[in-house]
Scaffold this active site. Structure first.
Site, short mmCIF file in Angstrom:
data_model
loop_
_atom_site.label_atom_id
_atom_site.label_comp_id
_atom_site.label_asym_id
_atom_site.label_seq_id
_atom_site.Cartn_x
_atom_site.Cartn_y
_atom_site.Cartn_z
N GLU A 156 1.01 -1.17 -0.06
CA GLU A 156 -0.03 0.04 0.09
C GLU A 156 0.81 1.15 -0.11
OE1 GLU A 156 -2.84 0.31 3.29
OE2 GLU A 156 -3.97 1.90 2.22
N CYS A 192 -6.65 0.92 2.76
CA CYS A 192 -7.69 2.21 2.75
C CYS A 192 -7.52 3.01 1.62
CB CYS A 192 -7.79 2.90 3.99
SG CYS A 192 -7.96 1.94 5.27
N ASN A 219 -12.10 -2.81 -0.08
CA ASN A 219 -11.12 -3.29 0.52
C ASN A 219 -11.48 -3.78 1.85
OD1 ASN A 219 -8.25 -3.32 2.06
ND2 ASN A 219 -8.94 -1.34 2.81
N GLU A 220 -11.61 -3.00 3.03
CA GLU A 220 -11.91 -3.63 4.34
C GLU A 220 -13.12 -3.02 4.70
OE1 GLU A 220 -9.96 -1.45 7.67
OE2 GLU A 220 -8.90 -3.49 7.88
O1 AHR Z 1 -2.49 -1.49 6.65
C1 AHR Z 1 -2.83 -0.43 7.04
C2 AHR Z 1 -4.32 -0.13 6.90
O2 AHR Z 1 -5.07 -1.18 7.81
C3 AHR Z 1 -5.16 -0.64 5.67
O3 AHR Z 1 -4.86 0.37 4.68
C4 AHR Z 1 -6.25 -1.10 6.10
O4 AHR Z 1 -6.98 -1.91 4.97
C5 AHR Z 1 -6.21 -1.40 7.41
O5 AHR Z 1 -7.30 -1.05 8.18
#
Ligand code: AHR
Length: 659
Positions: free
Chosen positions: A51, A250, A381-382
């Site tokens: 990321e 994120c 993503n999450e």
């Molecule tokens: O790894 C850091 C962050 O942690 C990532 O961007 C997210 O997916 C998670 O909350």
């Protein structure tokens, strides 16, 4: 000492003496049944999560040395400053002039701002400070290039100066014809500097328009002109990762949908890639990073190329119409989701389509006519909650209809348990997606206690992607006090034995985040730390590496799983005809152990790799990058009972040749 006191002391010591006597007499047994191999282990088993956080891309893996090269940051002069002082009385120093940002007749519509430099007298200069300084190495070459438009000054002179202001390299661009054109020259650094600056001078009075001003190392990974930082890619390649997930995290979601990650704006000519703010710019009050933007010099083409270079399956994660649910949680209307779905369909064409399709053609024009062999895509993503489910349904329907060969990775929220997690799993259990992505940023203790997490997962349910995990030394995620030390790494190792042992369910796993610039990070812990010139793998990186380097092709049953601090996993490697046993001794005592092998008659020399230290607080660092790192040895094996000694707080891998 009085006999009474001696007796009292002996009474106190008795349990300890008894335990050590038992240990001395009865070694721990690691039993491995190679006669009954179980499920295949997915080649993707241990991979990488990338990321653009902590200056991971711009300022990191993407080794452009000029920050804000296109003048597209929200404050378009960020990173650029006039060289001072100008001493008008003595005439010593530099000449007066002006720096202005202009937008009339720009280089292209995606890159609307440029720098108009007006030298009111010869010698006017300004500089770029790089990504917290510019790192250059003695003898190395750097390509200085820029788009220039001028009918005035005949040349642009550039120098690199070290922190003390000494010139350590120079070059010049010339031959301008009054229209926007790219010019370049090579500058060789005469000295090493980690915090150099890049200066530009006009030695004639007059004005010049400048855009995409670049200082780029020529010695990149695979010597590519827009290539990646060599030492960082090397650390990744050394892992032999099964996959690489990109671009996050994120960052995929954006704090608002307007600054979500859009892969289409990250491919093609770098001057056409639209710079936007990085969502980690102002995320944390404890680590504000106002100069953090995304140039997308490292875009989707480069990610696919990186995946190919290091032998990793590409796993792009796409926005599903939802901004980060920790921020705005802005959600695209269901009627608008077709745009996001189209992005996914076009991405498949970009990665895999023939070179005569619209997106396949762009890939081919960028230099890769062959497909990139994309097999999976992450939808969101999450994410979590009903709005995610509604959007996933539309993605699933459309993607499965036209590309049933592409596996879809879906989210289970940000935590390994709790209401959001349960809600998502209730839906995934009935809808049965291909792969569910679980995240755990938990304490070392949690990792030690959860190595059996997947032992009881439904074998006919969706596959698992342990997509983001890292032990948090303070126990609290997002604490800037979290460290990468041997305690965190060892606990992850114990947990990873459980991931691999359950390879019939768990098909992918990756530590997160991956990279962090020592002067510009937002999130800790991270697998790899770097500065402008150096990098090192943390203790946690070496755990990732030792597992990824030693994963076989089929699981074989082994015990114990998690007993008195001993965690094991075993596999057969059909490619090398070896039995691989990984033993994690998460106790502070050395363990006399016997490997009891069934179904295999070993003979010859086993390769042994040991990682660990009895100091749980031990860390790697720039000065001691391999303080805790794998060490290799050999062990002669002549029978199916192999006595070994497991060091305290260690990970040991035995690769035993099989007949
Ligand atoms: O790894 C850091 C962050 O942690 C990532 O961007 C997210 O997916 C998670 O909350």
């Amino acid at each position: 000492m009085r006999p009474k006191d001696l007796l009292a002391i002996l009474a106190l010591l008795a349990p300890a003496l008894l335990v050590s006597a038992i240990h001395a007499q009865s070694p721990a047994i690691i039993a491995v049944d190679a006669a009954h191999p179980g499920s295949p282990i997915a080649p993707t088993m241990f991979g990488i999560f990338f990321e653009d956080i902590n200056f991971g891309a711009d300022g990191g893996l993407y080794p452009e040395l000029i920050k804000n090269r296109s003048f597209e940051f929200d404050e378009p002069l960020t990173g650029w400053k006039v060289i001072l002082p100008y001493d008008a009385t003595s005439g010593i120093g530099l000449s007066p002039g002006e720096l202005n940002i202009r937008t009339d007749a720009p280089l292209n519509a995606n890159n609307p701002h440029y720098l108009h430099v007006n030298a009111l007298a010869p010698g006017y200069g300004f500089y770029n400070s790089g990504f917290r300084g510019i790192g250059v190495e003695q003898g190395a070459e750097y390509r200085f290039s820029a788009y220039v438009r001028t009918t005035g000054p005949k040349a642009i002179r550039a120098t690199i100066t070290d922190a003390a202001g000494h010139e350590i390299g120079s070059g010049q661009l010339s031959g301008f014809d009054g229209t926007w054109k790219r010019y370049e020259t090579i500058i060789r650094a005469s000295a090493t500097a980690t915090h150099a600056q890049f200066n530009i001078f006009l030695d004639e009075k007059g004005s010049v328009d400048l855009d995409v001003v670049s200082l780029y190392p020529t010695d990149t990974w695979n010597h590519r002109p827009n290539g990646l930082r060599k030492d960082l890619v090397q650390l990744l390649a050394d892992m032999h990762p099964g996959f690489i997930r990109f671009p996050g995290g994120c960052i995929v979601e954006g704090r608002l949908l307007a600054n979500r990650y859009r892969w289409k704006t990250t491919v093609g000519d770098i001057t056409e890639r639209k710079t936007i703010i990085n969502r980690w710019n102002d995320e944390f009050d404890h680590r504000p990073t106002p100069d953090y933007f995304q140039s997308f010099g490292l875009g989707f083409y480069e990610y696919f190329q990186l995946a190919e270079d290091i032998g990793a399956a590409p796993l792009p994660i796409l926005n599903c119409g939802m901004a980060c649910q920790f921020n705005s949680s802005e959600t695209a209307k269901l009627e608008e989701i077709h745009e996001y779905i189209q992005d996914a369909l076009d991405l498949i064409e970009f990665a895999n389509g023939p070179a005569d399709t619209p997106w396949g053609k762009i890939r081919a024009q960028m230099g890769h006519p062959a497909p990139f062999n994309l097999k999976m895509i992450g939808v969101g993503n999450e994410q979590w909650g009903p709005r995610y489910i509604d959007r996933y349904k539309l993605f699933n329907e459309a993607l499965k209809a036209s590309h049933p060969e592409i596996k879809l990775v879906v989210a289970a929220g940000p935590s390994p348990s709790g209401a959001q997690f349960d809600e998502m799993w209730a839906y995934w259990r009935q809808s049965h997606p291909d792969i569910v992505d679980e995240h755990y940023y938990m304490s070392p203790d949690w990792f030690l206690q959860n190595s059996n997490r997947y032992d009881n997962y439904d074998r006919s349910g969706p596959k698992i992607f342990a997509g983001e995990y890292a032990a948090q030394s303070t126990g609290a995620p997002v604490s800037p006090k979290n460290r990468n030390n041997w305690q965190t790494a060892l606990s992850e190792a114990a947990f990873m034995t459980g991931l691999e042992r359950n390879a019939d369910v768990v098909q992918m796993a990756s530590y997160a985040p991956l990279l962090a610039h020592i002067d510009a990070w937002q999130w800790t812990p991270d697998a790899i730390w770097f500065d402008n010139l150096r990098s090192y793998g943390t203790t946690d990186y070496y755990v990732q590496k030792i597992f990824a380097n030693n994963v076989g092709t089929r699981i074989v049953p082994s015990t114990p799983h998690a007993e008195a601090g001993l965690y094991t996993v075993a596999s057969i490697d059909d490619r090398t005809h070896e039995l691989i046993i990984t033993a994690v001794n998460a106790s502070n005592a050395a363990r006399a152990t016997e490997l009891h092998l069934a179904g295999v008659t070993p003979s010859g020399s086993a390769k042994v790799t040991t990682l660990g230290t009895n100091d749980l607080a031990a860390e790697n660092s720039f000065d001691h990058p391999t303080n805790v790192a794998p060490e290799s040895s050999t062990l002669s094996v002549t029978s199916s009972t192999i006595p070994v000694m497991l060091s305290p707080n260690s990970v040991t891998v035995f690769r035993i040749p099989m007949k």
